[in-house]
Write a protein that holds these residues in place. Structure first.
Motif, mmCIF file in Angstrom:
data_model
loop_
_atom_site.group_PDB
_atom_site.id
_atom_site.type_symbol
_atom_site.label_atom_id
_atom_site.label_comp_id
_atom_site.label_asym_id
_atom_site.label_seq_id
_atom_site.Cartn_x
_atom_site.Cartn_y
_atom_site.Cartn_z
ATOM 1 N N ARG A 120 0.727 -1.271 -0.013
ATOM 2 C CA ARG A 120 0.093 0.053 -0.148
ATOM 3 C C ARG A 120 0.827 1.214 0.073
ATOM 4 N NH1 ARG A 120 -5.446 -1.182 3.190
ATOM 5 N NH2 ARG A 120 -5.358 -3.417 2.773
ATOM 6 N N ILE A 121 0.714 2.017 -0.920
ATOM 7 C CA ILE A 121 1.751 3.126 -1.127
ATOM 8 C C ILE A 121 0.671 4.471 -1.268
ATOM 9 C CG2 ILE A 121 2.969 4.449 -2.711
ATOM 10 C CD1 ILE A 121 3.475 1.389 -3.988
ATOM 11 N N GLY A 122 1.089 5.499 -0.285
ATOM 12 C CA GLY A 122 0.676 6.593 -0.047
ATOM 13 C C GLY A 122 1.218 7.812 -0.995
ATOM 14 N N LEU A 123 0.543 8.302 -2.009
ATOM 15 C CA LEU A 123 0.977 9.322 -2.810
ATOM 16 C C LEU A 123 0.500 10.569 -2.465
ATOM 17 C CD1 LEU A 123 2.594 9.849 -5.585
ATOM 18 C CD2 LEU A 123 0.347 9.370 -6.546
ATOM 19 N N THR A 124 1.392 11.583 -2.161
ATOM 20 C CA THR A 124 0.803 12.840 -1.842
ATOM 21 C C THR A 124 1.704 14.008 -2.263
ATOM 22 O OG1 THR A 124 0.062 14.087 0.149
ATOM 23 C CG2 THR A 124 2.100 12.837 0.497
ATOM 24 N N GLY A 125 1.416 15.129 -2.210
ATOM 25 C CA GLY A 125 2.155 16.246 -2.568
ATOM 26 C C GLY A 125 1.303 17.563 -2.395
ATOM 27 N N GLY A 126 1.716 18.702 -2.527
ATOM 28 C CA GLY A 126 0.933 19.790 -2.541
ATOM 29 C C GLY A 126 0.176 20.111 -3.412
ATOM 30 N N ILE A 127 -0.773 21.140 -3.597
ATOM 31 C CA ILE A 127 -1.625 21.352 -4.544
ATOM 32 C C ILE A 127 -0.706 21.475 -6.043
ATOM 33 C CG2 ILE A 127 -1.928 23.688 -4.100
ATOM 34 C CD1 ILE A 127 -4.792 23.430 -5.221
ATOM 35 N N GLY A 128 -0.819 21.020 -7.080
ATOM 36 C CA GLY A 128 -0.392 21.264 -8.239
ATOM 37 C C GLY A 128 0.932 20.768 -8.493
ATOM 38 N N SER A 129 1.393 19.701 -7.472
ATOM 39 C CA SER A 129 2.686 19.357 -7.432
ATOM 40 C C SER A 129 2.652 17.957 -8.804
ATOM 41 C CB SER A 129 3.088 18.310 -6.149
ATOM 42 O OG SER A 129 2.017 17.464 -5.836
ATOM 43 N N GLY A 130 1.779 17.603 -9.138
ATOM 44 C CA GLY A 130 1.687 16.621 -9.891
ATOM 45 C C GLY A 130 1.193 15.133 -9.739
ATOM 46 N N LYS A 131 0.485 15.149 -8.588
ATOM 47 C CA LYS A 131 0.034 13.631 -7.723
ATOM 48 C C LYS A 131 -0.954 13.071 -8.865
ATOM 49 C CE LYS A 131 -2.101 15.744 -4.632
ATOM 50 N NZ LYS A 131 -1.790 17.261 -4.966
ATOM 51 N N SER A 132 -1.931 13.877 -9.612
ATOM 52 C CA SER A 132 -2.704 12.953 -10.349
ATOM 53 C C SER A 132 -1.924 12.651 -11.540
ATOM 54 C CB SER A 132 -3.864 14.191 -10.840
ATOM 55 O OG SER A 132 -4.538 14.646 -9.837
ATOM 56 N N THR A 133 -0.918 13.456 -12.151
ATOM 57 C CA THR A 133 -0.195 12.862 -12.998
ATOM 58 C C THR A 133 0.327 11.543 -12.846
ATOM 59 O OG1 THR A 133 -0.127 15.271 -13.791
ATOM 60 C CG2 THR A 133 1.599 13.471 -14.820
ATOM 61 N N VAL A 134 1.166 11.609 -11.791
ATOM 62 C CA VAL A 134 1.799 10.309 -11.399
ATOM 63 C C VAL A 134 1.052 9.267 -10.999
ATOM 64 C CG1 VAL A 134 3.633 9.457 -9.351
ATOM 65 C CG2 VAL A 134 3.880 11.776 -10.311
ATOM 66 N N LEU A 135 -0.253 9.625 -10.522
ATOM 67 C CA LEU A 135 -1.202 8.571 -10.320
ATOM 68 C C LEU A 135 -1.378 7.622 -11.765
ATOM 69 C CD1 LEU A 135 -2.675 7.121 -7.830
ATOM 70 C CD2 LEU A 135 -4.779 8.600 -8.939
ATOM 71 N N ALA A 136 -1.499 8.708 -12.588
ATOM 72 C CA ALA A 136 -2.146 8.107 -13.935
ATOM 73 C C ALA A 136 -0.765 7.255 -14.423
ATOM 74 C CB ALA A 136 -2.676 9.023 -14.692
ATOM 75 N N MET A 137 0.300 7.673 -14.188
ATOM 76 C CA MET A 137 1.507 6.819 -14.732
ATOM 77 C C MET A 137 1.656 5.581 -13.989
ATOM 78 S SD MET A 137 4.345 9.986 -15.137
ATOM 79 C CE MET A 137 3.996 11.283 -16.427
ATOM 80 N N LEU A 138 1.178 5.374 -12.716
ATOM 81 C CA LEU A 138 1.130 4.226 -12.018
ATOM 82 C C LEU A 138 0.238 3.160 -12.481
ATOM 83 C CD1 LEU A 138 2.401 5.863 -8.660
ATOM 84 C CD2 LEU A 138 3.686 4.340 -9.947
ATOM 85 N N ARG A 139 -1.157 4.043 -12.629
ATOM 86 C CA ARG A 139 -2.212 3.290 -13.050
ATOM 87 C C ARG A 139 -1.848 2.644 -14.488
ATOM 88 N NH1 ARG A 139 -5.943 7.054 -13.855
ATOM 89 N NH2 ARG A 139 -6.265 7.168 -11.592
ATOM 90 N N ASP A 140 -1.191 3.107 -15.173
ATOM 91 C CA ASP A 140 -0.822 2.486 -16.659
ATOM 92 C C ASP A 140 0.199 1.250 -16.486
ATOM 93 O OD1 ASP A 140 -2.483 4.230 -17.782
ATOM 94 O OD2 ASP A 140 -0.838 5.866 -18.572
ATOM 95 N N LEU A 141 0.966 1.644 -15.338
ATOM 96 C CA LEU A 141 2.006 0.510 -15.051
ATOM 97 C C LEU A 141 1.413 -0.661 -14.342
ATOM 98 C CD1 LEU A 141 4.778 2.706 -14.228
ATOM 99 C CD2 LEU A 141 4.833 1.473 -16.015
ATOM 100 N N GLY A 142 -0.033 -0.609 -13.972
ATOM 101 C CA GLY A 142 -0.661 -1.803 -13.415
ATOM 102 C C GLY A 142 -0.934 -1.804 -11.984
ATOM 103 N N ALA A 143 -0.796 -0.483 -11.193
ATOM 104 C CA ALA A 143 -1.117 -0.247 -9.881
ATOM 105 C C ALA A 143 -2.793 -0.030 -10.042
ATOM 106 C CB ALA A 143 -0.692 1.005 -9.275
ATOM 107 N N ALA A 144 -3.342 -0.737 -8.693
ATOM 108 C CA ALA A 144 -4.675 -0.083 -8.402
ATOM 109 C C ALA A 144 -4.643 1.098 -7.696
ATOM 110 C CB ALA A 144 -5.397 -1.435 -7.677
ATOM 111 N N THR A 145 -5.338 2.077 -8.170
ATOM 112 C CA THR A 145 -5.260 3.350 -7.764
ATOM 113 C C THR A 145 -6.476 3.805 -7.119
ATOM 114 O OG1 THR A 145 -5.719 4.243 -10.056
ATOM 115 C CG2 THR A 145 -3.642 4.060 -9.561
ATOM 116 N N ILE A 146 -6.260 4.584 -6.063
ATOM 117 C CA ILE A 146 -7.403 5.197 -5.257
ATOM 118 C C ILE A 146 -7.184 6.786 -5.240
ATOM 119 C CG2 ILE A 146 -8.426 5.089 -3.061
ATOM 120 C CD1 ILE A 146 -8.104 2.056 -3.139
ATOM 121 N N ASP A 147 -8.124 7.488 -5.745
ATOM 122 C CA ASP A 147 -8.015 8.813 -5.652
ATOM 123 C C ASP A 147 -8.951 9.549 -4.889
ATOM 124 O OD1 ASP A 147 -7.950 11.475 -6.637
ATOM 125 O OD2 ASP A 147 -7.834 11.077 -8.637
#
Ligand SMILES: CC(C)(COP(=O)(O)OP(=O)(O)OC[C@H]1O[C@@H](n2cnc3c(N)ncnc32)[C@H](O)[C@@H]1O)[C@@H](O)C(=O)NCCC(=O)NCCS
Ligand SMILES: Nc1ncnc2c1ncn2[C@@H]1O[C@H](COP(=O)(O)OP(=O)(O)OP(=O)(O)O)[C@@H](O)[C@H]1O
Length: 316
Positions: A120-147
């Protein structure tokens, strides 16, 4: 900074014991106990130590007990100045690409995955840091993602579960004609009034927690073993932090945050700065990181290269 957040930080310096300003409700602890306070934390840490199956690689990111304990011992022996330097840990390298330890320039720590365990990986960052962009990349790589942001927005869309309590607590003026949360109005209100922000969070966060748990169970039932939680307020929330095996922070400067959010949303600089001020300070977030993704002055390809390297260490 919000004075409540400053006070919370002041009393909770130990990792995992931050008093949450806006405590998101957690995915229930894996050992199912219902204790509170230090005993609950001990139980969670015990449960984490049990993550490792017999014969499993101790470097696996899901295996925390000995690693954290050893790190703590090493830090205790060090003078204060060295301890501060260790606060930002290196980006771990993947199998192929070895990212340098930004502090020492040397090779970074390596973590190899173990089949059959859940990470279980917690992905975080300030507003506009790029979390959603990174989350989408991790999803493409096969992670289950919870936003958490997406769940929050769903609860405040027309017909969402948060709408009736928001209308009751804040008044019908905060609900649009089609029955959704008036986001512009609420944004102005809550970033000017910290108490109102906490009241809004008290309505929305339990709903986010319940839906997150539902999504976790669905992911596990589908055989997914690497689950990434994108939680903007993870560092502010002691409870969320206890639920994840690793904290990944997407980092950039406040100047970059403001520029990105202005471009994306049309908010002015003062509005973005008010949101940044309501979040944990950058240094505190970095201190909580097991892995830092540096997302400043680079393009999406360079960002993806970092994400792919890190993803390999999580078994993706
Ligand atoms: C205030 C609201 C209406 C503004 O809506 P808006 O569409 O502008 O923002 P959105 O929800 O898409 O969030 C964008 C970003 O704002 C930041 N943010 C959101 N809520 C908060 C908060 N309570 N405190 C600090 N920052 C926040 C995060 O970085 C998030 O990624 C909205 O953010 C909200 O309902 N917030 C309360 C719920 C919450 O805490 N969400 C965070 C994750 S659960
Ligand atoms: N390395 C990059 N290169 C180019 N654009 C980027 C980069 N990183 C992020 N962006 C852009 O910056 C904007 C903000 O990124 P993103 O939405 O991923 O941030 P976020 O942390 O999820 O924001 P929020 O907290 O508001 O949800 C987006 O438009 C995204 O495409």
């Amino acid at each position: 900074m919000d004075p409540d957040l400053a006070a919370a930080i002041a009393v909770g310096r130990h990792r995992g014991l931050y008093v949450a300003l806006a405590d998101l409700p957690p995915v229930p602890s894996r050992d199912g106990q219902g204790r509170h306070g230090p005993r609950r934390l001990q139980a969670v840490r015990r449960a984490r130590r049990l993550v490792r199956p017999a014969g499993a690689d101790p470097d696996h990111p899901g295996v925390l007990g000995h690693r954290r304990r050893d790190r703590h011992r090493a830090q205790v022996r060090q003078p204060a100045a060295r301890r501060r330097l260790r606060a930002v840990r290196p980006v771990p390298s993947g199998r192929g690409l070895r990212l340098p330890d930004r502090r020492t320039g040397g090779p970074a720590a390596r973590h190899r995955p173990v089949a059959g365990t859940t990470v279980r990986i917690g992905l975080t960052g300030g507003i506009g840091s790029g979390k959603s962009t990174v989350l989408a990349m991790l999803r493409d790589l096969g992670a289950a993602t919870i936003d958490a942001d997406a769940i929050s927005r769903a609860t405040t869309a027309s017909g969402g579960a948060a709408i009736p309590p928001i209308a009751k607590h804040f008044g019908a003026d905060f609900i649009t004609a089609d029955g959704a949360l008036d986001r512009d109005r609420m944004r102005v209100h809550v970033y000017a009034h910290p108490a109102a922000r906490r009241e809004l969070e008290a309505i929305i966060h339990p709903l986010v927690g319940a839906e997150s748990e539902r999504q976790v169970q669905a992911a596990l039932a589908a055989g997914r073993r690497t689950i990434v939680f994108d939680v903007p307020l993870l560092v502010e929330s002691g409870r969320w932090r206890q639920q994840v095996d690793r904290v990944v922070v997407v980092d950039c400067s406040p100047v970059t945050q403001v520029a990105r959010v202005r471009e994306r949303s049309g908010l002015d600089a003062a509005q973005v700065e008010a949101i940044i001020a309501a979040q944990a300070p950058r240094g505190l977030r970095l201190q909580a990181a097991d892995v830092v993704i540096h997302n400043d002055g680079i393009g999406l390809d360079a960002l993806r290269a970092q994400v792919e390297s890190i993803a390999r260490t999580f078994g993706l």
